[in-house]
Scaffold this active site. Sequence first.
Site, PDB file in Angstrom:
ATOM      1  N   GLY A  50       0.920  -1.268   0.080  1.00 51.56           N
ATOM      2  CA  GLY A  50       0.033   0.020   0.004  1.00 51.56           C
ATOM      3  C   GLY A  50       0.983   1.222   0.064  1.00 51.56           C
ATOM      4  O   GLY A  50       2.120   1.075   0.424  1.00 51.56           O
ATOM      5  N   GLN A  55       3.231   9.942   1.399  1.00 53.23           N
ATOM      6  CA  GLN A  55       4.236   9.264   1.395  1.00 53.23           C
ATOM      7  C   GLN A  55       5.485   9.841   0.370  1.00 53.23           C
ATOM      8  O   GLN A  55       6.528   9.331   0.486  1.00 53.23           O
ATOM      9  CB  GLN A  55       4.203   7.948   1.647  1.00 53.23           C
ATOM     10  N   CYS A 108       5.874   0.176   8.023  1.00 51.85           N
ATOM     11  CA  CYS A 108       5.502   1.057   7.280  1.00 51.85           C
ATOM     12  C   CYS A 108       6.754   1.635   6.544  1.00 51.85           C
ATOM     13  O   CYS A 108       7.698   1.738   6.826  1.00 51.85           O
ATOM     14  CB  CYS A 108       5.218   2.572   8.087  1.00 51.85           C
ATOM     15  N   LEU A 109       6.532   1.929   4.953  1.00 47.97           N
ATOM     16  CA  LEU A 109       7.504   2.248   4.402  1.00 47.97           C
ATOM     17  C   LEU A 109       8.105   3.678   4.789  1.00 47.97           C
ATOM     18  O   LEU A 109       9.480   3.858   4.432  1.00 47.97           O
ATOM     19  CB  LEU A 109       7.063   2.390   2.729  1.00 47.97           C
ATOM     20  N   HIS A 150      -4.634   1.778   7.715  1.00 51.81           N
ATOM     21  CA  HIS A 150      -3.222   2.235   7.823  1.00 51.81           C
ATOM     22  C   HIS A 150      -3.166   3.357   6.702  1.00 51.81           C
ATOM     23  O   HIS A 150      -2.625   4.471   7.132  1.00 51.81           O
ATOM     24  CB  HIS A 150      -2.147   1.108   7.548  1.00 51.81           C
ATOM     25  N   GLU A 151      -3.498   3.103   5.533  1.00 52.59           N
ATOM     26  CA  GLU A 151      -3.168   4.187   4.692  1.00 52.59           C
ATOM     27  C   GLU A 151      -4.191   5.389   4.976  1.00 52.59           C
ATOM     28  O   GLU A 151      -3.737   6.469   4.664  1.00 52.59           O
ATOM     29  CB  GLU A 151      -3.693   3.630   3.277  1.00 52.59           C
ATOM     30  N   HIS A 154      -2.847   7.743   6.943  1.00 54.06           N
ATOM     31  CA  HIS A 154      -1.560   8.648   6.441  1.00 54.06           C
ATOM     32  C   HIS A 154      -2.350   9.966   6.059  1.00 54.06           C
ATOM     33  O   HIS A 154      -1.758  10.999   6.064  1.00 54.06           O
ATOM     34  CB  HIS A 154      -1.113   7.805   5.156  1.00 54.06           C
TER      35      HIS A 154
HETATM   36  O1  K2U Z   1       1.947   2.802   4.246  1.00 51.83           O
HETATM   37  C1  K2U Z   1       2.861   2.084   3.847  1.00 51.83           C
HETATM   38  O2  K2U Z   1       4.028   2.419   4.445  1.00 51.83           O
HETATM   39  C2  K2U Z   1       2.529   0.956   3.070  1.00 51.83           C
HETATM   40  C3  K2U Z   1       2.396  -0.325   4.109  1.00 51.83           C
HETATM   41  C4  K2U Z   1       1.189  -0.865   4.348  1.00 51.83           C
HETATM   42  C5  K2U Z   1       0.925  -1.975   5.185  1.00 51.83           C
HETATM   43  C6  K2U Z   1       1.261  -1.506   6.363  1.00 51.83           C
HETATM   44  C7  K2U Z   1       0.751  -2.557   7.581  1.00 51.83           C
HETATM   45  C8  K2U Z   1      -0.034  -3.624   7.251  1.00 51.83           C
HETATM   46  C9  K2U Z   1      -0.411  -3.925   6.088  1.00 51.83           C
HETATM   47  C10 K2U Z   1       0.085  -2.998   4.917  1.00 51.83           C
HETATM   48  C11 K2U Z   1       3.728  -1.224   3.654  1.00 51.83           C
HETATM   49  O3  K2U Z   1       3.103  -2.064   2.469  1.00 51.83           O
HETATM   50  S1  K2U Z   1       4.670  -2.109   4.922  1.00 51.83           S
HETATM   51  C12 K2U Z   1       5.161  -3.443   4.175  1.00 51.83           C
HETATM   52  C13 K2U Z   1       4.259  -4.678   4.107  1.00 51.83           C
HETATM   53  C14 K2U Z   1       4.506  -5.530   3.027  1.00 51.83           C
HETATM   54  C15 K2U Z   1       3.834  -6.730   3.092  1.00 51.83           C
HETATM   55  C16 K2U Z   1       2.930  -6.947   4.038  1.00 51.83           C
HETATM   56  C17 K2U Z   1       2.730  -6.170   5.172  1.00 51.83           C
HETATM   57  C18 K2U Z   1       3.414  -4.948   5.049  1.00 51.83           C
HETATM   58 ZN    ZN Z   2       2.582   3.604   6.061  1.00 51.36          ZN
END
Ligand code: K2U
Ligand code: ZN
Length: 183
Positions: A50, A55, A108-109, A150-151, A154
């Site tokens: 996501g 971001q 979170c990225l 989560h998104e 943001h």
């Molecule tokens: O917002 C972001 O940084 C994207 C996150 C989204 C996410 C956060 C928590 C739980 C699920 C999704 C990134 O994709 S974190 C990397 C990731 C990759 C695979 C599975 C879970 C999280």
């Molecule tokens: Zn995030």
Amino acid sequence: MALRRILTVDSTADLAVLKQVSAPVPAVDDALRALMDDMLETMYAAPGIGLAAVQVGEPIRVIVMDLGDREATEEIPEGAEPTRNPTYYVNPEIVWSSEETAPYEEGCLSVPEIFEEVERPARVKLRYLNYNGEQIEEDADGLYAVCIQHEMDHLQGVLFIDHLSRLKRDRSIAKVKKAAKAA
Ligand code: K2U
Ligand code: ZN
């Protein structure tokens, strides 16, 4: 399409942008679609499932996601290419959330290498505009519900570490700053 830089909390300037409340999008046009294409390419490269526009430094209410096979029920053949099933959310709203909650260890990225458990409503109902500007209403549960909430955080300038205790949040930011310095 172009890769965009992902803002991270170790930078004071980046954190100030990440804490902004994102603005509604006036129209789903070609310029917005070009940004969504860049966001998706950036997300796949991270890799992530996501990404919110803020971001990549664009504080507008846009999210891209691709859970790939993570919500698949049937067995995925060994070594198979992950199926790509991108979804786009313009001006998304959560119109209903369940009383029932569920924990999930989130990352979170924008907060690299930090993973902490967050409790969120287990099911939500969404309303949003898709890549073509059509209005969609959809239910989400499981990882989909976790990721979209989560998104959506943001878009309000909220990071998943803001749901932790003050001590854990501050320690997380300190760890990211230390790792960035060492890199
Ligand atoms: O917002 C972001 O940084 C994207 C996150 C989204 C996410 C956060 C928590 C739980 C699920 C999704 C990134 O994709 S974190 C990397 C990731 C990759 C695979 C599975 C879970 C999280
Ligand atoms: Zn995030």
